[in-house]
Design an enzyme around this catalytic site. Structure first.
Site, PDB file in Angstrom:
ATOM      1  N   ARG A 159       0.823  -1.213   0.000  1.00 22.23           N
ATOM      2  CA  ARG A 159       0.000   0.000   0.000  1.00 22.23           C
ATOM      3  C   ARG A 159       0.854   1.260   0.000  1.00 22.23           C
ATOM      4  NH1 ARG A 159      -2.154  -3.491   3.869  1.00 22.23           N
ATOM      5  NH2 ARG A 159      -4.261  -4.275   3.470  1.00 22.23           N
ATOM      6  N   ILE A 160       1.889   1.289   0.858  1.00 24.15           N
ATOM      7  CA  ILE A 160       2.729   2.481   0.942  1.00 24.15           C
ATOM      8  C   ILE A 160       3.534   2.642  -0.344  1.00 24.15           C
ATOM      9  CG2 ILE A 160       4.623   3.588   2.184  1.00 24.15           C
ATOM     10  CD1 ILE A 160       3.600   2.115   4.717  1.00 24.15           C
ATOM     11  N   ARG A 181       8.179  -9.933  -4.853  1.00 28.50           N
ATOM     12  CA  ARG A 181       8.350 -11.353  -5.137  1.00 28.50           C
ATOM     13  C   ARG A 181       7.404 -11.792  -6.252  1.00 28.50           C
ATOM     14  NH1 ARG A 181       7.672 -13.961   0.659  1.00 28.50           N
ATOM     15  NH2 ARG A 181       6.090 -12.322   0.692  1.00 28.50           N
ATOM     16  N   ILE A 240      12.406   3.761   4.308  1.00 26.11           N
ATOM     17  CA  ILE A 240      11.283   4.176   5.148  1.00 26.11           C
ATOM     18  C   ILE A 240      10.661   2.966   5.841  1.00 26.11           C
ATOM     19  CG2 ILE A 240       9.524   3.948   3.342  1.00 26.11           C
ATOM     20  CD1 ILE A 240       9.738   7.002   5.604  1.00 26.11           C
ATOM     21  N   ALA A 241      11.298   1.778   5.692  1.00 24.76           N
ATOM     22  CA  ALA A 241      10.681   0.524   6.140  1.00 24.76           C
ATOM     23  C   ALA A 241      11.254   0.045   7.479  1.00 24.76           C
ATOM     24  CB  ALA A 241      10.835  -0.536   5.055  1.00 24.76           C
ATOM     25  N   ARG A 242      12.355  -0.691   7.437  1.00 26.34           N
ATOM     26  CA  ARG A 242      13.025  -1.180   8.633  1.00 26.34           C
ATOM     27  C   ARG A 242      14.531  -1.123   8.410  1.00 26.34           C
ATOM     28  NH1 ARG A 242       8.885  -0.411  10.830  1.00 26.34           N
ATOM     29  NH2 ARG A 242       7.674  -1.810  12.174  1.00 26.34           N
ATOM     30  N   GLU A 271      18.378   0.961  16.083  1.00 24.57           N
ATOM     31  CA  GLU A 271      17.748   2.159  16.645  1.00 24.57           C
ATOM     32  C   GLU A 271      17.280   1.918  18.086  1.00 24.57           C
ATOM     33  OE1 GLU A 271      13.237   2.346  15.014  1.00 24.57           O
ATOM     34  OE2 GLU A 271      14.753   2.545  13.445  1.00 24.57           O
ATOM     35  N   HIS A 289      12.745   7.751  12.840  1.00 25.24           N
ATOM     36  CA  HIS A 289      11.608   6.829  12.672  1.00 25.24           C
ATOM     37  C   HIS A 289      10.277   7.568  12.858  1.00 25.24           C
ATOM     38  CE1 HIS A 289      10.613   2.284  12.844  1.00 25.24           C
ATOM     39  NE2 HIS A 289       9.596   2.945  12.325  1.00 25.24           N
TER      40      HIS A 289
END
Length: 334
Positions: A159-160, A181, A240-242, A271, A289
């Site tokens: 979605r993002i 994938r 912007i994820a992890r 973090e 974050h």
């Protein structure tokens, strides 16, 4: 004698009026200040709880729930849930939920803000100005890369990612490539004006690469020295994820040695600690974050987490039907 009310733990301060809704059904133990809970402290808090509202700061795994014999539901405040051991929760029949959708557009906004800041050297320019180094205007000061008309690469087209793609395609006339994938339905690709490519092509052709895929052991350091070597030296990387998606040492080396123009990171592997090599670089934008950190969105996330917990514990109008479960079971075992 009246039946004892279920007990719930809220691990971090959210919004008093939203958390206060829990008082109608539960005995609430809500943190009043931001706290770095140790695993033992998390386990102690869960031991007498029927449910919990937690954030990405709290890891909930087999060890933390060993003594939590009453625990029936964990509501995570966030769309990502790598802080939860979903298999361990499912094995115990504990419902787990997250807060997708409500943060999609806000996080896509932030991704684009970071991308643009990296491309146009915004934070580097501000630091340079604040240090008193701006003596006069010059033609070649802080030359960056264009965003409009360039190629946007998106790794992880959920979605993002789709929100970022729409901003790039329709707002900036960008050519949009993505890698998942599996390829998305043609209708979604058309709505985003995006084309699927293999991973190596994404790396090779992107002027601006944005990471939006979930973190898992399979995606650990998906951007490593080998991946970075395939990118253009003029390219930017935005995460912007992890944090664990990126080998930060390899990234710092690429940035320091001109093999990548710039980067923007909102997330970090250790973090809240940030690698000293990244802190020392001027061509990386660093934010703590805050991808979903608008007031309206954070209120929506807290509201959805509370709604999930109330429903998972069999209360309220959606009793037994939490809006956004991430475990197979949606009704908590008693």
């Amino acid at each position: 004698m009246a039946e004892a009310r279920p007990r719930v733990w809220v691990s971090q301060p959210l919004f008093d009026d939203i958390v206060g809704r829990l008082d109608e059904w539960f005995e609430v133990d809500a943190a009043r200040e931001v706290t770095a809970w140790s695993p033992d402290q998390v386990a102690a808090k869960l031991r007498d709880a029927d449910g919990a509202v937690v954030t990405l700061n709290e890891h909930i795994g087999a060890g933390e729930i060993t003594g939590a014999t009453r625990l029936r539901a964990v509501a995570n405040v966030g769309v990502g849930y790598d802080n939860l051991d979903v298999a361990a929760l499912e094995a115990r029949g504990i419902v787990a939920t997250n807060t997708p959708d409500v943060l999609t557009e806000t996080t896509a906004d932030m991704a684009f803000a970071l991308l643009m800041a990296a491309a146009r050297r915004v934070t580097e320019g501000e630091r340079w100005l604040r240090e008193g180094r701006w003596r006069q205007w010059s033609f070649d000061t802080l030359l960056g890369g264009d965003v409009h008309g360039s190629t946007l690469g998106i790794l992880g087209m959920g979605r993002i990612g789709q929100g970022i793609a729409r901003r790039g395609a329709f707002g900036f006339g960008m050519r949009v490539l993505y890698h998942n994938r599996s390829r998305l339905p043609v209708g979604i690709e058309s709505n985003c004006r995006a084309a699927w490519v293999d991973f190596d092509t994404l790396l090779r052709e992107s002027d601006h690469l944005v990471l939006v895929l979930p973190y898992s052991p399979a995606t650990h350091h998906v951007i490593d020295s080998a991946a970075l070597a395939k990118m253009k030296p003029t390219a930017t990387l935005t995460n912007i994820a992890r944090g664990g998606l990126v080998d930060e040492a390899a990234l710092a080396d690429a940035l320091a040695n001109g093999r990548l123009a710039s980067a923007a990171l909102d997330v970090f592997e250790g973090e809240p600690a940030v690698a000293p090599k990244l802190l020392a670089l001027r061509n990386v934008v660093l934010t703590p974050h805050v991808g979903s950190a608008s007031l309206a969105t954070r209120r929506a996330m807290a509201t959805l987490a509370v709604d999930n917990l109330v429903a998972a514990l069999g209360r309220g109008p959606d009793a037994g039907r939490p809006p956004t479960p991430i475990t197979g079971a949606t009704t908590a075992k008693r």
